[in-house]
Design an enzyme around this catalytic site. Sequence first.
Site, PDB file in Angstrom:
ATOM      1  N   ARG A   5       8.684 -11.477 -10.760  1.00 33.29           N
ATOM      2  CA  ARG A   5       9.003 -12.347  -9.632  1.00 33.29           C
ATOM      3  C   ARG A   5       8.158 -13.617  -9.709  1.00 33.29           C
ATOM      4  O   ARG A   5       7.005 -13.577 -10.109  1.00 33.29           O
ATOM      5  CB  ARG A   5       8.743 -11.625  -8.310  1.00 33.29           C
ATOM      6  CG  ARG A   5       9.788 -10.544  -8.015  1.00 33.29           C
ATOM      7  CD  ARG A   5       9.557  -9.902  -6.664  1.00 33.29           C
ATOM      8  NE  ARG A   5       8.354  -9.098  -6.650  1.00 33.29           N
ATOM      9  CZ  ARG A   5       7.181  -9.485  -6.221  1.00 33.29           C
ATOM     10  NH1 ARG A   5       7.018 -10.707  -5.710  1.00 33.29           N
ATOM     11  NH2 ARG A   5       6.146  -8.688  -6.265  1.00 33.29           N
ATOM     12  N   TYR A  12      16.142 -11.826 -13.569  1.00 34.47           N
ATOM     13  CA  TYR A  12      15.403 -10.560 -13.542  1.00 34.47           C
ATOM     14  C   TYR A  12      15.047 -10.081 -12.139  1.00 34.47           C
ATOM     15  O   TYR A  12      14.580 -10.847 -11.301  1.00 34.47           O
ATOM     16  CB  TYR A  12      14.108 -10.722 -14.351  1.00 34.47           C
ATOM     17  CG  TYR A  12      13.415  -9.409 -14.678  1.00 34.47           C
ATOM     18  CD1 TYR A  12      14.145  -8.315 -15.110  1.00 34.47           C
ATOM     19  CD2 TYR A  12      12.039  -9.274 -14.561  1.00 34.47           C
ATOM     20  CE1 TYR A  12      13.506  -7.116 -15.425  1.00 34.47           C
ATOM     21  CE2 TYR A  12      11.397  -8.081 -14.882  1.00 34.47           C
ATOM     22  CZ  TYR A  12      12.138  -7.007 -15.307  1.00 34.47           C
ATOM     23  OH  TYR A  12      11.502  -5.824 -15.618  1.00 34.47           O
ATOM     24  N   GLY A  13      15.218  -8.777 -11.918  1.00 36.65           N
ATOM     25  CA  GLY A  13      14.654  -8.077 -10.757  1.00 36.65           C
ATOM     26  C   GLY A  13      14.866  -8.777  -9.435  1.00 36.65           C
ATOM     27  O   GLY A  13      15.950  -9.279  -9.132  1.00 36.65           O
ATOM     28  N   LYS A  55      14.631  -7.939  -2.611  1.00 40.87           N
ATOM     29  CA  LYS A  55      13.528  -8.613  -1.914  1.00 40.87           C
ATOM     30  C   LYS A  55      14.040  -9.748  -1.026  1.00 40.87           C
ATOM     31  O   LYS A  55      13.548  -9.958   0.079  1.00 40.87           O
ATOM     32  CB  LYS A  55      12.529  -9.155  -2.934  1.00 40.87           C
ATOM     33  CG  LYS A  55      11.994  -8.113  -3.888  1.00 40.87           C
ATOM     34  CD  LYS A  55      11.263  -7.016  -3.178  1.00 40.87           C
ATOM     35  CE  LYS A  55      10.588  -6.072  -4.164  1.00 40.87           C
ATOM     36  NZ  LYS A  55       9.879  -4.983  -3.478  1.00 40.87           N
ATOM     37  N   HIS A  62       8.237  -3.317   3.329  1.00 40.69           N
ATOM     38  CA  HIS A  62       8.035  -3.000   1.915  1.00 40.69           C
ATOM     39  C   HIS A  62       7.379  -1.621   1.837  1.00 40.69           C
ATOM     40  O   HIS A  62       6.185  -1.503   1.586  1.00 40.69           O
ATOM     41  CB  HIS A  62       7.133  -4.079   1.308  1.00 40.69           C
ATOM     42  CG  HIS A  62       7.058  -4.045  -0.180  1.00 40.69           C
ATOM     43  ND1 HIS A  62       5.993  -4.568  -0.886  1.00 40.69           N
ATOM     44  CD2 HIS A  62       7.909  -3.557  -1.109  1.00 40.69           C
ATOM     45  CE1 HIS A  62       6.197  -4.406  -2.187  1.00 40.69           C
ATOM     46  NE2 HIS A  62       7.347  -3.793  -2.339  1.00 40.69           N
ATOM     47  N   SER A  91       3.183  -4.149  -4.725  1.00 37.52           N
ATOM     48  CA  SER A  91       4.004  -3.870  -5.904  1.00 37.52           C
ATOM     49  C   SER A  91       3.163  -3.215  -6.999  1.00 37.52           C
ATOM     50  O   SER A  91       2.010  -3.596  -7.219  1.00 37.52           O
ATOM     51  CB  SER A  91       4.576  -5.176  -6.443  1.00 37.52           C
ATOM     52  OG  SER A  91       5.220  -5.871  -5.410  1.00 37.52           O
ATOM     53  N   CYS A 131       1.775  -0.267  -7.278  1.00 38.78           N
ATOM     54  CA  CYS A 131       0.617   0.557  -6.885  1.00 38.78           C
ATOM     55  C   CYS A 131       1.019   2.016  -6.741  1.00 38.78           C
ATOM     56  O   CYS A 131       0.344   2.790  -6.065  1.00 38.78           O
ATOM     57  CB  CYS A 131       0.032   0.063  -5.572  1.00 38.78           C
ATOM     58  SG  CYS A 131      -0.938  -1.429  -5.734  1.00 38.78           S
ATOM     59  N   GLY A 132       2.146   2.419  -7.317  1.00 39.33           N
ATOM     60  CA  GLY A 132       2.496   3.839  -7.328  1.00 39.33           C
ATOM     61  C   GLY A 132       3.409   4.279  -6.191  1.00 39.33           C
ATOM     62  O   GLY A 132       3.463   5.450  -5.865  1.00 39.33           O
ATOM     63  N   ASP A 169      10.973   1.835  -1.998  1.00 39.26           N
ATOM     64  CA  ASP A 169      10.506   0.442  -1.983  1.00 39.26           C
ATOM     65  C   ASP A 169      10.682  -0.275  -0.640  1.00 39.26           C
ATOM     66  O   ASP A 169       9.855  -1.088  -0.283  1.00 39.26           O
ATOM     67  CB  ASP A 169      11.236  -0.356  -3.080  1.00 39.26           C
ATOM     68  CG  ASP A 169      10.574  -1.699  -3.368  1.00 39.26           C
ATOM     69  OD1 ASP A 169       9.337  -1.750  -3.384  1.00 39.26           O
ATOM     70  OD2 ASP A 169      11.298  -2.687  -3.569  1.00 39.26           O
ATOM     71  N   ARG A 174      11.037  -2.153 -16.442  1.00 36.42           N
ATOM     72  CA  ARG A 174      11.621  -1.402 -15.322  1.00 36.42           C
ATOM     73  C   ARG A 174      12.737  -0.472 -15.752  1.00 36.42           C
ATOM     74  O   ARG A 174      13.392  -0.689 -16.768  1.00 36.42           O
ATOM     75  CB  ARG A 174      12.216  -2.395 -14.306  1.00 36.42           C
ATOM     76  CG  ARG A 174      11.240  -3.396 -13.724  1.00 36.42           C
ATOM     77  CD  ARG A 174      10.395  -2.787 -12.652  1.00 36.42           C
ATOM     78  NE  ARG A 174       9.468  -3.742 -12.064  1.00 36.42           N
ATOM     79  CZ  ARG A 174       9.139  -3.777 -10.763  1.00 36.42           C
ATOM     80  NH1 ARG A 174       9.683  -2.908  -9.932  1.00 36.42           N
ATOM     81  NH2 ARG A 174       8.279  -4.650 -10.315  1.00 36.42           N
ATOM     82  N   PHE A 178      -1.678  11.149  -7.464  1.00 37.63           N
ATOM     83  CA  PHE A 178      -0.398  11.784  -7.799  1.00 37.63           C
ATOM     84  C   PHE A 178      -0.139  13.005  -6.895  1.00 37.63           C
ATOM     85  O   PHE A 178      -0.221  12.872  -5.687  1.00 37.63           O
ATOM     86  CB  PHE A 178      -0.342  12.111  -9.287  1.00 37.63           C
ATOM     87  CG  PHE A 178      -0.513  10.882 -10.146  1.00 37.63           C
ATOM     88  CD1 PHE A 178       0.498   9.942 -10.224  1.00 37.63           C
ATOM     89  CD2 PHE A 178      -1.700  10.632 -10.829  1.00 37.63           C
ATOM     90  CE1 PHE A 178       0.349   8.783 -10.987  1.00 37.63           C
ATOM     91  CE2 PHE A 178      -1.861   9.474 -11.589  1.00 37.63           C
ATOM     92  CZ  PHE A 178      -0.833   8.553 -11.667  1.00 37.63           C
TER      93      PHE A 178
HETATM   94  C1  OXD Z   1       8.149  -5.358  -6.362  1.00 40.24           C
HETATM   95  C2  OXD Z   1       9.329  -4.561  -6.731  1.00 40.24           C
HETATM   96  O1  OXD Z   1       7.784  -6.274  -7.112  1.00 40.24           O
HETATM   97  O2  OXD Z   1       9.583  -3.571  -6.043  1.00 40.24           O
HETATM   98  O3  OXD Z   1       7.567  -5.083  -5.313  1.00 40.24           O
HETATM   99  O4  OXD Z   1      10.013  -4.924  -7.688  1.00 40.24           O
HETATM  100 MN    MN Z   2       8.450  -3.536  -4.208  1.00 36.85          MN
END
Ligand code: OXD
Ligand code: MN
Length: 603
Positions: free
Chosen positions: A70, A214-215, A223, A243, A265, A267-268, A290, A382, A507
């Site tokens: 992004r 992309y994305g 988003k 989010h 984004s 962070c798991g 997400d 991704r 986890f």
């Molecule tokens: C982000 C995503 O960047 O979910 O937060 O792609």
């Molecule tokens: Mn995200």
Amino acid sequence: MVQHIESVAQWVQQFADILQPERIQWVDGSAEEWETLTQQLVDDGTFIRLNPEKRPNSFLARTDPTDVARVEDRTFICSAREEDAGPTNNWREPGKMREELIEVFRGAMRGRTLYVIPFSMGPIGGDISQVGIQLTDSPYVVVSMHLMTRVDNDRVAEQIANGAEWVPAVHSVGYPLIDENGDARPDVPWPSNPTKYIVQFPETREIWSYGSGYGGNALLGKKCYALRIASAMGHDQGWLAEHMLLIRATSPAGRSYHITAAFPSACGKTNFAMMRPTLPGWKVETLGDDIVWMRPKADGRLYAINPENGFFGVAPGTGVTTNPNAIEALSENVIFTNVALTDDGDVWWEGLTPEVPEHLIDWRGRDWTPSSETPAAHPNSRFTVRADQAPSIAPDWDEPAGVPVDAVLFGGRRRTNTPLVVEARSWRDGVYIGATMASEQTAAAEGTVGQLRRDPFAMLPFCGYNMADYWGHWLEIGETLGEGAPHIFGVNWFRRAADGSFLWPGFGDNSRVIDWISKRLENEVTGESSLLGILPKHEEFELEGTEVSDEDWQALFALDPEAWLHETDDVERYFKIFGSRVPQPLRARLEELQAALEAEANR
Ligand code: OXD
Ligand code: MN
């Protein structure tokens, strides 16, 4: 069909006149359309079809190396007044931005097909769902939207005909095949443009995106719509676009809890959303990984849906041990982007398996061996897959009514200071935790990885209006909900020991944190009061089966008043950026915390 709805037909024609595509295709979301477009992408060299015996109906795309994340510095919130976009957003006067972009869009689709994608965010017709129509010249985007949203021409048309508001979203990769003199140029596997614009007009609910394929830059339901535009809608209409992931956790006693969690984004979130608990008897079902949309309903509770239809997850770090549910979900019908290709026509990325293949083709299409100096997969590579392919998906994940939320978690990636878990004493204190979240930057956006940045509610790049007004909106929602409001917790899986090692296994062991949260929700434990909120007592928390020592436990919750005073000083500076728009209750919480920390430091 949407092409028969006058407002839609007119809008498409207006943009077709500007973009000048060779033809227009009305997308319907069907399996045949997927077949045709994926084959076309293979023929054109954008997709590599993966070995069907290993991964049926799955593809690998490699982007241009300059189009991998992004682009936050090219993301604009064009509200009529600059102060309504706020200091954390890039703002441009909407009229000027329109003029500038129309020039950029002019002729941008020459020689290409303009695809019109009618889609719904959330189950079509649901009372928390919303529809939109995206224009794009990227067939990669069309097939990705098939997975990530509900693409359905007839049913979206029916919604619009019945009066549903629809969000118009225009996208071009900015790589026309014919220039203004009429001269042709060849296509490339990943067309894009060095100049990029990701533009939201929050008041008129429009999205214009140019230059990236992309994305989040290009799949505009995600988003741009589900967060930036929807947050502005929610502000006006009394709901929340967040989010966050969404799970249902069921205890050994059979009690279920719906939990949402905001993490920045990469962070798991996807791993947490698909967790296999290590704590015996617990079960976690996935509802979303997400984004959530939440609305207070008549019973006084906050109801949440996942507006998406799929997962666009970060591949590196997703493996059989860290996220077996994701690995199972990825067995077929997947679009991979920027991961590595194995010699037998399958995919690989760092963390997929403990053993590293002897030879790969890396994300840039070059030979790769374990001695190569760069990663085989891009750190922001991704997978794109339908949500219902996850074995952990909740059977009712698609229910339009949504689920009542019991707990909201806010977390970042923090080496120091922030405890494993803390419960806010009140909604106000919880909003303060969300508003002051910070995290070490990851590869999901361009920028320096590892730098600490404030990322309130994990919404820094996604809030479609003034962030301080957004905090105020959260406080108001709390007032609407009163007693029925979810409890709010701060969490941090990433705290480190002095030697740099992680203090918490994370986890599946995060189920232990959920266990303590559930006991707090049931009032089965009291926790321990601290300056930051309520912390778990050692004896209330299930640690058996982990290697977390008493010393680690102390370190996970250690509170150094001096370090925290630096933290609150930083928050004070941060709040100043927003001037008088910072809600008074948050200032009051900051002052309270500063006074308590000073008293503690002077003891
Ligand atoms: C982000 C995503 O960047 O979910 O937060 O792609
Ligand atoms: Mn995200």
